[in-house]
Design an enzyme around this catalytic site. Structure first.
Site, mmCIF file in Angstrom:
data_model
loop_
_atom_site.group_PDB
_atom_site.id
_atom_site.type_symbol
_atom_site.label_atom_id
_atom_site.label_comp_id
_atom_site.label_asym_id
_atom_site.label_seq_id
_atom_site.Cartn_x
_atom_site.Cartn_y
_atom_site.Cartn_z
ATOM 1 N N THR A 135 -39.101 -33.923 -90.099
ATOM 2 C CA THR A 135 -39.104 -32.512 -90.601
ATOM 3 C C THR A 135 -40.177 -31.589 -90.572
ATOM 4 O OG1 THR A 135 -38.268 -31.080 -92.524
ATOM 5 C CG2 THR A 135 -39.656 -32.665 -93.223
ATOM 6 N N ASN A 136 -40.279 -30.495 -90.959
ATOM 7 C CA ASN A 136 -41.383 -29.623 -90.740
ATOM 8 C C ASN A 136 -41.946 -28.965 -91.935
ATOM 9 O OD1 ASN A 136 -40.133 -26.961 -90.481
ATOM 10 N ND2 ASN A 136 -39.057 -28.018 -88.934
#
Ligand code: C5P
Length: 410
Positions: A209-210
């Site tokens: 994810t980020n």
């Protein structure tokens, strides 16, 4: 003080000891110039006499769906002329009725029938508010765009203390006026906003994810709703309250985000007037998903990734006219010239109308932003525009309104 001249507010009272506060709410709405049409449920009338409300508002109190003195269907007639439905106080039972969409009395039918913003000011014992059943209703109603005004912490009728006390009448009126008193320049438009990160699962416990917090997209959704747009917010996993009067759809991966946006836009992209892609979509996802936890083996490991579709570019490529207006975001590193040059490339590549370009070091997670707007229709970049994410969102939404002026309705 924001005025409410020309606005019609349906003030619905339900059965709680706090019902007497509705009288003060009515008085304050009238003071700001609104027309107040009172509705009472059967149990509200056990706490407050209808004569008080009709005396103050100069309007008949509607309580009975089957009132034969009214022509046509009362709930439809009331809904048609309303700028806001304000439920003061709202009981636990009423929240459950709304959540379930039951229409067994006038207020239940009315809540299903209105297309205006709905505000509720809950009042109940703190244990009723905290109960999982009530909280489930609240979460559902919030996700459908109902604006919750309170409750607050304090003493309730029984003498107990906790969260369950109705907010002050002045705060109710202020919140409604803030929403309705803003210029409604996006009224009649449907604005679709994506926000937050995407999460790309690798196995049942691991994912890529980020660091996107979703703040920017949520601020834009809130601002567009304040300006009168119907707003649908498609959000990746973020722990963030749904803004008032915004309908929320939760997604996890880039592919899910794409599916939802495509569903809402429809095959001919007529489902919304604008798409604002504030989501930080993962560029890659694991090439395969393992149903079981991947075991460690050896000293090193490598991960095969495949490219996610570019959602915005795919929609840009399919668009044949000016609608929907397409707004993309770009997070870049470098100086102003570099950031705006990258953004210009993205306007062209994704065939969108505007790229909102952020300088990466300042945009992630924080509350403030410095950005440039790079338009397809003009050569120079607008900016730098600095401020809190709410302030920057206001600028983006007002630019959107300008783009709409040049865009025919679909
Ligand atoms: O190319 P880049 O990722 O910098 O572009 C960012 C913009 O494109 C954002 O508006 C983002 O939401 C959108 N995007 C997309 N699909 C992707 C990657 C980015 O729609 N796979």
């Amino acid at each position: 003080m924001k005025r409410l001249d020309g606005k019609t507010i349906i003030l619905a009272v339900t059965g709680s000891i706090a019902a007497y506060k509705a009288v003060e709410v009515a008085r304050l709405f009238l003071k700001r110039g609104a027309r107040v049409r009172p509705v009472m449920t059967a149990s509200a009338r056990k706490f407050l006499g209808p004569t008080t409300l009709s005396g103050i508002t100069g309007e008949p109190v509607h309580a009975d769906m089957w009132d034969s003195s009214i022509e046509g269907e009362l709930h439809v007639t009331l809904a048609r002329g309303a700028d806001a439905l304000v439920v003061v106080p709202a009981t636990a039972d009423r929240l459950a009725v709304f959540a379930q969409g039951r229409a067994e009395d006038l207020l239940g039918a009315l809540a299903l029938c209105v297309s205006c913003p709905v505000f509720v000011a809950p009042a109940m014992h703190p244990r009723m508010w905290a109960h999982a059943a009530t909280q489930a209703s609240v979460a559902l109603l919030r996700s459908r765009g109902v604006a919750f005004l309170g409750p607050i912490h304090g003493q309730v009728a029984s003498g107990d203390e906790g969260v369950g006390r109705m907010i002050d009448p002045e705060a109710v009126v202020e919140a409604v006026a803030e929403m309705l008193g803003s210029s409604q320049e996006l009224a009649g438009r449907h604005v679709l906003v994506s926000a937050g990160p995407t999460v790309e699962d690798l196995d049942p416990v691991r994912f890529l994810t980020n660091r996107s917090s979703g703040k920017m997209g949520f601020a834009i959704a809130a601002q567009a709703a304040r300006k009168g747009a119907r707003v649908t917010l498609v959000a990746g996993p973020v722990n963030r309250a749904t803004p008032a009067n915004v309908e929320r759809v939760n997604v996890r991966s880039a592919l899910e985000l794409q599916t939802e946006l495509e569903r809402i836009l429809g095959p001919e992209l007529r489902g919304a007037d604008a798409l604002i892609m504030a989501a930080a979509v993962a560029d890659y996802r694991p090439a395969s998903f393992s149903d079981t936890k991947i075991k460690k083996q050896g000293e090193g490991a490598s991960l095969a990734l495949v490219r996610n579709p570019d959602i915005l570019a795919a929609i840009g490529a399919r668009r044949t006219g000016p609608s929907p207006v397409l707004v993309g975001f770009a997070l870049e590193t470098g100086d102003e010239a570099a950031v705006t040059a990258y953004a210009r490339g993205k306007v062209d590549a994704k065939k969108c109308d505007v790229i909102v370009a952020n300088e990466a070091s300042r945009a992630l997670e924080g509350d403030s932003n410095t950005m440039y707007l790079v338009f397809a229709s003009r050569d120079d970049a607008v900016g730098p525009i600095s401020g809190s994410k709410d302030e920057v969102a206001a600028v983006i939404v007002s630019e959107l309104a300008k783009l709409f002026e040049r865009t025919p309705r679909p």
